[in-house]
Design a protein around this motif. Structure first.
Motif, PDB file in Angstrom:
ATOM      1  N   GLU A  22       0.800  -1.224   0.000  1.00  0.00           N
ATOM      2  CA  GLU A  22       0.000   0.000   0.000  1.00  0.00           C
ATOM      3  C   GLU A  22       0.839   1.283   0.000  1.00  0.00           C
ATOM      4  O   GLU A  22       0.651   2.142  -0.865  1.00  0.00           O
ATOM      5  CB  GLU A  22      -0.986   0.003   1.170  1.00  0.00           C
ATOM      6  N   PRO A  23       1.789   1.449   0.922  1.00  0.00           N
ATOM      7  CA  PRO A  23       2.542   2.718   0.902  1.00  0.00           C
ATOM      8  C   PRO A  23       3.449   2.852  -0.327  1.00  0.00           C
ATOM      9  O   PRO A  23       3.646   3.966  -0.827  1.00  0.00           O
ATOM     10  CB  PRO A  23       3.354   2.682   2.199  1.00  0.00           C
ATOM     11  N   VAL A  24       3.967   1.750  -0.811  1.00  0.00           N
ATOM     12  CA  VAL A  24       4.839   1.804  -1.991  1.00  0.00           C
ATOM     13  C   VAL A  24       4.027   2.196  -3.221  1.00  0.00           C
ATOM     14  O   VAL A  24       4.423   3.077  -3.984  1.00  0.00           O
ATOM     15  CB  VAL A  24       5.553   0.443  -2.195  1.00  0.00           C
ATOM     16  N   PHE A  25       2.890   1.553  -3.412  1.00  0.00           N
ATOM     17  CA  PHE A  25       2.051   1.876  -4.563  1.00  0.00           C
ATOM     18  C   PHE A  25       1.485   3.292  -4.442  1.00  0.00           C
ATOM     19  O   PHE A  25       1.447   4.035  -5.425  1.00  0.00           O
ATOM     20  CB  PHE A  25       0.922   0.853  -4.720  1.00  0.00           C
ATOM     21  N   ALA A  26       1.061   3.675  -3.256  1.00  0.00           N
ATOM     22  CA  ALA A  26       0.493   5.009  -3.048  1.00  0.00           C
ATOM     23  C   ALA A  26       1.524   6.106  -3.309  1.00  0.00           C
ATOM     24  O   ALA A  26       1.182   7.181  -3.806  1.00  0.00           O
ATOM     25  CB  ALA A  26      -0.072   5.142  -1.635  1.00  0.00           C
ATOM     26  N   ALA A  27       2.782   5.848  -2.994  1.00  0.00           N
ATOM     27  CA  ALA A  27       3.837   6.844  -3.219  1.00  0.00           C
ATOM     28  C   ALA A  27       4.042   7.095  -4.712  1.00  0.00           C
ATOM     29  O   ALA A  27       4.435   8.196  -5.114  1.00  0.00           O
ATOM     30  CB  ALA A  27       5.139   6.387  -2.571  1.00  0.00           C
ATOM     31  N   GLY A  28       3.803   6.074  -5.533  1.00  0.00           N
ATOM     32  CA  GLY A  28       3.904   6.240  -6.976  1.00  0.00           C
ATOM     33  C   GLY A  28       5.301   6.500  -7.496  1.00  0.00           C
ATOM     34  O   GLY A  28       5.471   7.090  -8.552  1.00  0.00           O
ATOM     35  N   GLU A  29       6.326   6.053  -6.770  1.00  0.00           N
ATOM     36  CA  GLU A  29       7.709   6.369  -7.130  1.00  0.00           C
ATOM     37  C   GLU A  29       8.457   5.246  -7.832  1.00  0.00           C
ATOM     38  O   GLU A  29       9.508   5.505  -8.430  1.00  0.00           O
ATOM     39  CB  GLU A  29       8.488   6.767  -5.871  1.00  0.00           C
ATOM     40  N   SER A 122      15.416   6.786 -11.206  1.00  0.00           N
ATOM     41  CA  SER A 122      15.633   7.550  -9.971  1.00  0.00           C
ATOM     42  C   SER A 122      15.640   6.648  -8.731  1.00  0.00           C
ATOM     43  O   SER A 122      15.998   7.101  -7.646  1.00  0.00           O
ATOM     44  CB  SER A 122      14.575   8.641  -9.826  1.00  0.00           C
ATOM     45  N   ASN A 123      15.292   5.376  -8.885  1.00  0.00           N
ATOM     46  CA  ASN A 123      15.356   4.410  -7.787  1.00  0.00           C
ATOM     47  C   ASN A 123      16.795   3.885  -7.718  1.00  0.00           C
ATOM     48  O   ASN A 123      17.079   2.724  -7.984  1.00  0.00           O
ATOM     49  CB  ASN A 123      14.344   3.281  -8.029  1.00  0.00           C
ATOM     50  N   LYS A 124      17.696   4.793  -7.368  1.00  0.00           N
ATOM     51  CA  LYS A 124      19.130   4.515  -7.429  1.00  0.00           C
ATOM     52  C   LYS A 124      19.558   3.330  -6.569  1.00  0.00           C
ATOM     53  O   LYS A 124      20.446   2.565  -6.940  1.00  0.00           O
ATOM     54  CB  LYS A 124      19.916   5.763  -7.052  1.00  0.00           C
ATOM     55  N   ARG A 125      18.922   3.159  -5.433  1.00  0.00           N
ATOM     56  CA  ARG A 125      19.270   2.040  -4.553  1.00  0.00           C
ATOM     57  C   ARG A 125      19.038   0.701  -5.245  1.00  0.00           C
ATOM     58  O   ARG A 125      19.885  -0.176  -5.218  1.00  0.00           O
ATOM     59  CB  ARG A 125      18.439   2.140  -3.278  1.00  0.00           C
ATOM     60  N   ASP A 150      10.117  14.000  -9.059  1.00  0.00           N
ATOM     61  CA  ASP A 150      11.210  14.263  -9.991  1.00  0.00           C
ATOM     62  C   ASP A 150      10.754  14.558 -11.421  1.00  0.00           C
ATOM     63  O   ASP A 150      11.584  14.830 -12.280  1.00  0.00           O
ATOM     64  CB  ASP A 150      12.177  13.069 -10.018  1.00  0.00           C
ATOM     65  N   GLY A 151       9.461  14.470 -11.657  1.00  0.00           N
ATOM     66  CA  GLY A 151       8.969  14.696 -13.012  1.00  0.00           C
ATOM     67  C   GLY A 151       9.219  13.478 -13.888  1.00  0.00           C
ATOM     68  O   GLY A 151       9.244  12.345 -13.408  1.00  0.00           O
ATOM     69  N   TYR A 152       9.420  13.712 -15.171  1.00  0.00           N
ATOM     70  CA  TYR A 152       9.623  12.605 -16.106  1.00  0.00           C
ATOM     71  C   TYR A 152      11.051  12.093 -15.994  1.00  0.00           C
ATOM     72  O   TYR A 152      12.004  12.853 -16.163  1.00  0.00           O
ATOM     73  CB  TYR A 152       9.298  13.046 -17.529  1.00  0.00           C
ATOM     74  N   VAL A 153      11.168  10.808 -15.673  1.00  0.00           N
ATOM     75  CA  VAL A 153      12.482  10.176 -15.518  1.00  0.00           C
ATOM     76  C   VAL A 153      12.544   8.940 -16.423  1.00  0.00           C
ATOM     77  O   VAL A 153      11.515   8.390 -16.823  1.00  0.00           O
ATOM     78  CB  VAL A 153      12.784   9.784 -14.050  1.00  0.00           C
ATOM     79  N   ASP A 154      13.760   8.505 -16.698  1.00  0.00           N
ATOM     80  CA  ASP A 154      13.967   7.330 -17.541  1.00  0.00           C
ATOM     81  C   ASP A 154      13.572   6.051 -16.806  1.00  0.00           C
ATOM     82  O   ASP A 154      13.629   5.990 -15.571  1.00  0.00           O
ATOM     83  CB  ASP A 154      15.436   7.213 -17.953  1.00  0.00           C
ATOM     84  N   ALA A 155      13.210   5.064 -17.582  1.00  0.00           N
ATOM     85  CA  ALA A 155      13.009   3.707 -17.074  1.00  0.00           C
ATOM     86  C   ALA A 155      14.059   2.826 -17.725  1.00  0.00           C
ATOM     87  O   ALA A 155      14.419   3.018 -18.897  1.00  0.00           O
ATOM     88  CB  ALA A 155      11.609   3.201 -17.401  1.00  0.00           C
TER      89      ALA A 155
END
Length: 162
Positions: A22-29, A122-125, A150-155
């Protein structure tokens, strides 16, 4: 983490899995999941047609991951995984423990490679852990993810032969 175990998820783990998702999905990061997803939808996404595991220590769930065929037919020898660590367990090595387990499980299940289809840059870890374990960045999707801060970031597409 030596007192932690990884085991197959059971029906009675669903509430604990939801509490992590829930918190991971809600954060949307980090996941391309609707941040407003409800419990049933999230659990269906995480468990539907997938082999699901949890990390448990003294009855507390610290993480969960799934493993699934990445594609059907001619691509079914490559697997895909998703990982979530409980907020309270961040930085304790849970992700590395799950990754090591998933690599062993994938080999035992006959997969020849593992691929992460959409790692938010942006999920550098996560990117650093996957690279430390031999995953190469084989593709970059420019600005494919709209990060809430962070706006639009690469995948990234990351791949490793087993």
């Amino acid at each position: 983490m030596s007192d932690s175990v990884i085991r197959s998820a059971r029906e009675e783990d669903l509430e604990g899995i939801w509490a992590m998702l829930e918190p991971v999905f809600a954060a949307g990061e980090t996941y391309t999941v609707d941040p407003d997803i409800d419990r049933a939808g999230a659990l269906s996404y995480w468990t539907g047609g997938k082999k699901v595991f949890v990390v448990e220590r003294n009855g507390e769930l610290l993480g969960t991951y799934y493993i699934v065929r990445n594609q059907k037919g001619g691509g079914s020898h490559v697997c895909n995984c998703g990982f979530v660590t409980a907020a309270a367990a961040q930085g304790l090595g849970v992700a590395r423990m799950m990754l090591e387990h998933s690599l062993e499980t994938a080999k035992a299940d006959g997969f020849r490679a593992m691929q992460f289809n959409f790692v938010v840059a942006s999920n550098k870890r996560a990117v650093e852990i996957w690279q430390r374990y031999g995953f190469d960045i084989v593709g970059r999707l420019p600005e494919a993810f709209h990060h809430p801060r962070d706006g639009y970031v690469d995948a990234l597409v990351m791949y490793r032969k087993l």
